[in-house]
Design a protein around this motif. Structure first.
Motif, mmCIF file in Angstrom:
data_model
loop_
_atom_site.group_PDB
_atom_site.id
_atom_site.type_symbol
_atom_site.label_atom_id
_atom_site.label_comp_id
_atom_site.label_asym_id
_atom_site.label_seq_id
_atom_site.Cartn_x
_atom_site.Cartn_y
_atom_site.Cartn_z
ATOM 1 N N TYR A 232 -4.505 -31.962 30.612
ATOM 2 C CA TYR A 232 -5.896 -31.507 30.606
ATOM 3 C C TYR A 232 -6.217 -30.918 31.973
ATOM 4 O O TYR A 232 -5.869 -31.495 33.007
ATOM 5 N N ASP A 238 -18.686 -26.596 30.462
ATOM 6 C CA ASP A 238 -18.972 -27.207 29.160
ATOM 7 C C ASP A 238 -18.294 -28.566 28.992
ATOM 8 O O ASP A 238 -18.756 -29.399 28.211
ATOM 9 N N ASP A 239 -17.207 -28.769 29.720
ATOM 10 C CA ASP A 239 -16.488 -30.035 29.582
ATOM 11 C C ASP A 239 -17.337 -31.230 30.022
ATOM 12 O O ASP A 239 -17.149 -32.344 29.538
ATOM 13 N N ILE A 242 -19.336 -32.170 27.071
ATOM 14 C CA ILE A 242 -18.478 -32.898 26.130
ATOM 15 C C ILE A 242 -18.279 -34.333 26.612
ATOM 16 O O ILE A 242 -18.322 -35.286 25.813
ATOM 17 N N PHE A 246 -19.236 -37.789 24.562
ATOM 18 C CA PHE A 246 -18.310 -38.895 24.306
ATOM 19 C C PHE A 246 -18.761 -40.172 25.033
ATOM 20 O O PHE A 246 -18.435 -41.271 24.609
ATOM 21 N N LYS A 353 -9.856 -40.027 19.696
ATOM 22 C CA LYS A 353 -8.917 -39.171 18.977
ATOM 23 C C LYS A 353 -9.414 -38.881 17.569
ATOM 24 O O LYS A 353 -9.205 -37.775 17.047
ATOM 25 N N ALA A 356 -11.776 -36.078 17.843
ATOM 26 C CA ALA A 356 -11.044 -34.845 18.135
ATOM 27 C C ALA A 356 -10.344 -34.301 16.885
ATOM 28 O O ALA A 356 -10.213 -33.080 16.721
ATOM 29 N N ILE A 359 -13.109 -32.645 14.738
ATOM 30 C CA ILE A 359 -13.675 -31.421 15.312
ATOM 31 C C ILE A 359 -12.554 -30.646 15.996
ATOM 32 O O ILE A 359 -12.248 -30.882 17.179
ATOM 33 N N LEU A 362 -11.431 -29.475 20.223
ATOM 34 C CA LEU A 362 -11.677 -30.408 21.314
ATOM 35 C C LEU A 362 -10.359 -30.833 21.942
ATOM 36 O O LEU A 362 -9.373 -31.043 21.238
ATOM 37 N N ASN A 363 -10.371 -30.953 23.249
ATOM 38 C CA ASN A 363 -9.180 -31.434 23.931
ATOM 39 C C ASN A 363 -9.027 -32.926 23.663
ATOM 40 O O ASN A 363 -9.905 -33.716 24.029
ATOM 41 N N ALA A 367 -11.281 -36.177 25.080
ATOM 42 C CA ALA A 367 -12.020 -36.983 24.111
ATOM 43 C C ALA A 367 -11.646 -38.458 24.214
ATOM 44 O O ALA A 367 -12.512 -39.344 24.264
#
Length: 431
Positions: A232, A238-239, A242, A246, A353, A356, A359, A362-363, A367
């Motif tokens: 990653y 944006d991360d 995210i 989470f 996971k 993820a 969706i 998503l990395n 996540a």
């Protein structure tokens, strides 16, 4: 005749020599006898942790051969042995007792509880309970710090500081993160003010470094990352959004876990008879879960790897997360001994996971790690050390998203913590 006056140059020379001699005598360096004491305590903690880990691995290697329906016999028997150990050697307590002793007993941890804690936790963890070695390591190393302080006739904050430094050595040995382990030992003591015993921070770090070197040299653990997550790289703003999302998901998971935990605690508290009745029933419950969901067995140190490398479906991962929450709750409230930090990381990874998978795009690493951080921070109230620990355990270098998720999990957690002794008084729970 008047005595001859001393020249200014001779006066200066004599004062210079005196000053130099006094400087050497007083030690011109920052290192002191306290630093040596912190190193000694950390070294002893690392030695004990390495011994404990080797014994644990030996027992686990033997007991993990039992699988399937045989666990319905093996794990209740293990529960019976755990209960008998506690019944005859005394109740070693849990992390809540350690926190309570730091607050109200001046940091004094009872070394007499160690035989019961060591035996009960070794059987609990090696048989497959969902609890890790961090709680027994902290109890034993912390009480050793108290013992050393008593031998040196230390009192007050000096005694408390040495106990905290020894506790940090126990945390660090398992996680392989000296700074994170030191912070965790101080941060878990409080749910609101984070690190109140800040005067113990440097002793805790020094002791942790010594413990880490000794433990790593003997076991060869803690040098490389514990888990190998997908790569990653933080490239987009944006991360952070995210990570916050989470963090919210992890906080919700934390609320769910605490509801399950308190439900199990309510049920086990109403089982009559000696403690070995409760631990045996807990063993049967854990064995049943292990038959239905084998990955709920053990504390997740090795069981997390299949979650990372296998393409499980979202429904299975969420079911596994709920099963793990139940396993942790049964383990702890049923009288088995151990800590729940790594099991909580396992739970968060499963939930992250699963989202993820649902969706695409998503990395998965982001996540999973953010959810792991948020769940643990929500339950243990340790956002700073959780960030440091996960950065080391997962080798995720851009740890800022982890910090965001940890803080969200912390601030969205219930006002009354799961570890009630983190509150310094009952009045805090109702304010």
């Amino acid at each position: 005749m008047l005595p001859k006056k001393t020249t200014a140059s001779n006066q200066t020379q004599r004062w210079t020599f005196a000053q130099l001699f006094g400087l050497v005598k007083r030690n011109p360096l920052m290192i002191s006898q306290w630093v040596i004491l912190w190193v000694a305590v950390g070294t002893a903690g690392g030695l004990f942790a390495a011994f404990y880990w080797n014994v644990l691995e030996f027992l686990t290697h033997y007991l993990q051969r039992f699988e399937g329906f045989s666990l319905l016999i093996v794990m209740p028997l293990a529960g019976l042995v755990i209960g008998l150990v506690i019944h005859f050697l005394g109740n070693p307590g849990e992390i809540a007792v350690i926190v309570d002793n730091i607050h109200f007993r001046g940091g004094r941890l009872d070394v007499r509880k160690n035989p019961s804690m060591i035996l009960a936790s070794l059987i609990s963890i090696s048989a497959g309970g969902s609890a890790g070695p961090e709680a027994p390591l902290v109890q034993v190393t912390g009480s050793f710090g108290t013992w050393v302080a008593d031998r040196l006739k230390l009192q007050g904050e000096d005694l408390r500081t040495l106990s905290l430094a020894a506790m940090a050595a126990g945390f660090t040995a398992l996680f392989g993160a000296p700074l994170g382990g030191a912070m965790f030992a101080l941060e878990i003591l409080h749910h609101e003010h984070i690190v109140e015993y800040y005067e113990a921070l440097m002793p805790a770090i020094v002791s942790s470094c010594a413990s880490y070197l000794v433990f790593a040299a003997i076991t060869h653990l803690g040098i490389a990352p514990t888990w190998h997550f997908p790569q990653y790289h933080l490239e987009k703003i944006d991360d952070f959004a995210i990570a916050i999302v989470f963090g919210i998901i992890g906080a919700v998971a934390g609320w769910i876990f605490m509801s399950i935990f308190r439900g199990c605690d309510y049920l086990f508290a109403r089982i009559p008879g000696p403690i070995y009745v409760r631990t045996t029933l807990a063993g049967f419950g854990l064995g049943t879960l292990a038959v239905l969901l084998p990955l709920t067995r053990y504390f997740g140190h090795e069981e997390l790897e299949p979650v990372l490398t296998t393409s499980f479906g979202a429904i299975f991962l969420l079911t596994l997360a709920l099963g793990k929450m139940a396993a942790i709750s049964i383990t702890v409230t049923g009288g088995w001994r151990g800590g729940f930090i790594i099991p909580l990381f396992f739970t968060g990874a499963c939930i992250g996971k699963a989202v993820a998978v649902l969706i695409p795009g998503l990395n998965p690493a982001l996540a999973m790690i953010c959810t792991m951080a948020a769940v643990n921070a929500a339950i243990t109230r340790t956002p700073i050390s959780t960030t440091l620990l996960l950065s080391k355990l997962t080798n995720l270098s851009p740890f800022t998203p982890i910090l965001f998720a940890s803080l969200i999990g912390f601030f969205l957690s219930p006002k009354v913590p799961l570890i009630a002794s983190q509150l310094k008084s009952r009045r805090e729970a109702t304010e």
